[in-house]
Scaffold this motif. Structure first.
Motif, short mmCIF file in Angstrom:
data_model
loop_
_atom_site.label_atom_id
_atom_site.label_comp_id
_atom_site.label_asym_id
_atom_site.label_seq_id
_atom_site.Cartn_x
_atom_site.Cartn_y
_atom_site.Cartn_z
N GLU A 1 -14.30 13.18 -28.79
CA GLU A 1 -13.10 13.32 -27.98
C GLU A 1 -11.97 13.91 -28.84
O GLU A 1 -11.84 13.58 -30.02
CB GLU A 1 -12.69 11.95 -27.45
CG GLU A 1 -11.43 11.97 -26.65
CD GLU A 1 -11.01 10.56 -26.23
OE1 GLU A 1 -9.84 10.41 -25.88
OE2 GLU A 1 -11.85 9.66 -26.25
N ILE A 2 -11.20 14.79 -28.26
CA ILE A 2 -10.06 15.36 -28.97
C ILE A 2 -8.92 14.36 -28.87
O ILE A 2 -8.23 14.27 -27.87
CB ILE A 2 -9.67 16.73 -28.39
CG1 ILE A 2 -10.87 17.69 -28.37
CG2 ILE A 2 -8.51 17.33 -29.19
CD1 ILE A 2 -11.56 17.87 -29.71
N THR A 3 -8.74 13.58 -29.91
CA THR A 3 -7.73 12.54 -29.93
C THR A 3 -6.36 13.12 -30.29
O THR A 3 -6.26 14.25 -30.79
CB THR A 3 -8.09 11.46 -30.97
OG1 THR A 3 -8.14 12.08 -32.27
CG2 THR A 3 -9.44 10.81 -30.65
N GLU A 4 -5.34 12.34 -30.06
CA GLU A 4 -3.98 12.74 -30.43
C GLU A 4 -3.88 12.97 -31.94
O GLU A 4 -3.19 13.88 -32.39
CB GLU A 4 -2.97 11.68 -29.98
CG GLU A 4 -2.79 11.59 -28.48
CD GLU A 4 -2.19 12.87 -27.89
OE1 GLU A 4 -1.28 13.46 -28.51
OE2 GLU A 4 -2.64 13.27 -26.80
N GLU A 5 -4.61 12.15 -32.70
CA GLU A 5 -4.58 12.29 -34.16
C GLU A 5 -5.18 13.61 -34.61
O GLU A 5 -4.63 14.29 -35.47
CB GLU A 5 -5.31 11.12 -34.82
CG GLU A 5 -4.61 9.79 -34.63
CD GLU A 5 -5.59 8.63 -34.61
OE1 GLU A 5 -6.81 8.84 -34.46
OE2 GLU A 5 -5.10 7.50 -34.72
N LEU A 6 -6.32 13.97 -34.00
CA LEU A 6 -6.97 15.23 -34.35
C LEU A 6 -6.09 16.40 -33.96
O LEU A 6 -5.90 17.35 -34.72
CB LEU A 6 -8.34 15.33 -33.67
CG LEU A 6 -9.21 16.50 -34.11
CD1 LEU A 6 -9.67 16.30 -35.55
CD2 LEU A 6 -10.41 16.64 -33.19
N LEU A 7 -5.51 16.33 -32.77
CA LEU A 7 -4.60 17.37 -32.30
C LEU A 7 -3.39 17.50 -33.23
O LEU A 7 -3.01 18.60 -33.63
CB LEU A 7 -4.15 17.08 -30.87
CG LEU A 7 -3.16 18.05 -30.24
CD1 LEU A 7 -3.75 19.45 -30.14
CD2 LEU A 7 -2.74 17.55 -28.87
N ALA A 8 -2.82 16.37 -33.62
CA ALA A 8 -1.66 16.39 -34.52
C ALA A 8 -2.02 16.99 -35.88
O ALA A 8 -1.25 17.76 -36.46
CB ALA A 8 -1.11 14.97 -34.69
N GLU A 9 -3.20 16.66 -36.38
CA GLU A 9 -3.64 17.20 -37.66
C GLU A 9 -3.80 18.72 -37.59
O GLU A 9 -3.37 19.45 -38.48
CB GLU A 9 -4.97 16.56 -38.06
CG GLU A 9 -5.41 16.87 -39.46
CD GLU A 9 -6.68 16.13 -39.85
OE1 GLU A 9 -7.30 16.57 -40.83
OE2 GLU A 9 -7.06 15.14 -39.19
N ASP B 1 0.21 21.67 -26.44
CA ASP B 1 -0.82 20.63 -26.56
C ASP B 1 -2.02 20.87 -25.65
O ASP B 1 -3.16 20.73 -26.08
CB ASP B 1 -0.23 19.25 -26.28
CG ASP B 1 0.59 18.74 -27.45
OD1 ASP B 1 0.78 19.49 -28.43
OD2 ASP B 1 1.06 17.59 -27.38
N GLY B 2 -1.80 21.21 -24.40
CA GLY B 2 -2.91 21.41 -23.46
C GLY B 2 -3.82 22.54 -23.91
O GLY B 2 -5.05 22.39 -23.92
N ASN B 3 -3.24 23.65 -24.28
CA ASN B 3 -4.01 24.80 -24.74
C ASN B 3 -4.76 24.47 -26.04
O ASN B 3 -5.94 24.80 -26.18
CB ASN B 3 -3.10 26.01 -24.95
CG ASN B 3 -3.83 27.25 -25.38
OD1 ASN B 3 -4.88 27.58 -24.83
ND2 ASN B 3 -3.29 27.95 -26.35
N LEU B 4 -4.10 23.82 -26.97
CA LEU B 4 -4.74 23.48 -28.24
C LEU B 4 -5.87 22.48 -28.05
O LEU B 4 -6.91 22.59 -28.70
CB LEU B 4 -3.70 22.93 -29.22
CG LEU B 4 -2.63 23.93 -29.66
CD1 LEU B 4 -1.59 23.23 -30.53
CD2 LEU B 4 -3.24 25.11 -30.39
#
Length: 102
Positions: free
Chosen positions: A3-11, A23-26
């Protein structure tokens, strides 16, 4: 598992120096990159395996910059190495299963 978590997205955003308005696109890019690389390399967990995560981030960077067609050739060695590692680990676990039954 992947799952693409908030932590992974933030990193990823920190690495790419991106703001919060994408955020949605990324998240979609990271998800597509993860799925594509699982198909090519085997079932790695992006949250556990740093080499796999690095490839996911690199593929996502290429996708974000509209250069995805160059990714496979530029990272062929890393993709192949992970795929072979997964195949060898799967092979040895299968051999271990058959020897236990004998």
């Amino acid at each position: 598992m992947n799952e693409i978590t908030e932590e992974l997205l933030a990193e990823f955003k920190e690495r790419m120096k991106l703001s919060d308005d994408e955020d949605g696109n990324l998240t979609r890019i990271l998800k597509a990159s993860t799925e594509d690389l699982i198909d090519k390399c085997g079932d790695y967990d992006v949250h556990v395996n740093e080499r796999f995560k690095e490839l996911v981030f690199e593929r996502s960077r290429y996708a974000y910059n509209d250069a995805i067609e160059y990714f496979d050739n530029n990272f062929l060695t890393q993709i192949t190495t992970l795929a072979i590692s997964k195949a060898l680990s799967s092979s040895s676990s299968v051999e271990g299963d058959t020897s236990e039954k004998e």
